[in-house]
Design a protein around this motif. Structure first.
Motif: not given
Length: 328
Positions: A50-61, A82-85, A278-283, A294-299
């Motif tokens: 999830x931290x990678x996903x959250x950072x990615x989301x922040x980068x794309x707005x 999640x609470x930190x975000x 959220x489980x789709x964030x890991x293979x 497949x994870x990289x394709x999701x991103x």
């Protein structure tokens, strides 16, 4: 909530709101989607992704809305990430009720009872209340948005949500019919947000799904027919006659999603609701993501979609933005 609303119940948004996008995440335990439901034996290893996903989301707005199920809300690592975000204002948290892992455990495990709205009203309310109280304790806020697990609304859900102060439900998956497995039929529900009650206290925010193709103006009748004929929908999609496009990276290509965005924006939808699990964030945890590739394709899907939305000047919004724009 189960019957399509009248045209008069469609919500009006403030003139300056324009067209926005909301990214929702069914933030839940890992389980075998093809196996019988069980109370135990689920995993949470993908929480580390999830931290990678959250950072990615922040980068794309994007400001994701984490709709947390009981196993996530009771997991210290997930709550901290999640609470930190949420504390930094870069994400929001809501609720998602998975009855089979959410106490109290009084019902028999079955497909029918996996849809929360099928439970006896008192049991649906008890499970909901336990989850709401846990989310409040874990994240220090009262959740304002809810999604029923498996999109399983019931005849008593609206009253339950209103009494709890939930302002937005996002359980309706327009153009999808789950009645053959005991769930709701949303085939005829609109894409546009609408009021569930005359007092305009509870807004329904459907997940965005559109019809594309030469025959899309024939409406849901043709789709209903196609769903009842084996392989008919696949044939119609390949012939560019009729295709159902949900705005999700799970099972929908970026090319398809861009066509769906065209239709959604052209039809004037005020909010495009994207979704993923959220489980789709890991293979290896969902049928859609078997490998790291497949994870990289999701991103990549998210990158392409958000670049297209930015080009169209479609900005991300929050739950609070939607409530304010509809007069809340």
């Amino acid at each position: 909530m189960l019957e399509p609303p009248s045209a008069s119940m469609l919500a009006n948004f403030a003139p300056g709101f324009g067209q926005r996008v909301l990214l929702t995440v069914d933030t839940e335990e890992e389980f075998d989607w093809r196996a019988p439901f069980r109370r135990e034996g689920h995993g949470l290893s993908h929480v580390a992704a999830i931290p990678r996903f959250q950072s990615f989301c922040e980068a794309i707005g994007a400001r994701p809305v984490y709709l947390v199920a009981w196993p996530i809300a009771t997991n210290p690592a997930a709550v901290e990430i999640i609470g930190d975000a949420v504390r930094r204002g870069t994400a929001e948290v809501g609720m998602q009720l998975h009855p089979w892992v959410n106490p109290p455990f009084e019902e028999e495990l079955s497909h029918h009872n996996s849809f929360p709205g099928n439970l006896p009203p008192a049991l649906e309310a008890a499970k909901f209340t336990v989850l709401r109280d846990r989310v409040e304790e874990a994240f220090g806020l009262s959740p304002l948005i809810y999604r029923a697990g498996r999109y399983g609304l019931g005849p008593h859900t609206a009253g339950l949500l209103r009494a709890a102060g939930i302002r937005i439900d996002t359980s309706v998956r327009s153009l999808f019919d789950y009645s053959e497995i005991g769930g709701p039929d949303y085939t005829c529900h609109p894409q546009s947000p609408y009021w569930v009650d005359d007092a305009c206290q509870l807004l329904e925010l459907p997940l965005t799904t559109v019809q594309w193709g030469l025959l899309r103006n024939l409406g849901t009748g043709l789709q209903r027919l196609g769903q009842r004929i084996p392989r008919a929908m696949g044939v119609m999609a390949r012939l560019s006659l009729l295709e159902r496009i949900a705005l999700t990276p799970e099972g929908v290509s970026a090319e398809e999603a861009l066509r769906g965005i065209d239709i959604a924006l052209d039809s004037g939808l005020p909010v495009l609701v994207l979704s993923l699990h959220s489980p789709s964030l890991a293979p290896g945890h969902t049928p859609y993501v078997a490998t790291q590739a497949d994870v990289e394709m999701l991103y990549q899907w998210l990158s392409v979609v958000y670049a297209d939305l930015a080009r169209r000047k479609v900005q991300s919004c929050t739950v609070a933005d939607i409530i304010a724009a509809t007069g809340g």
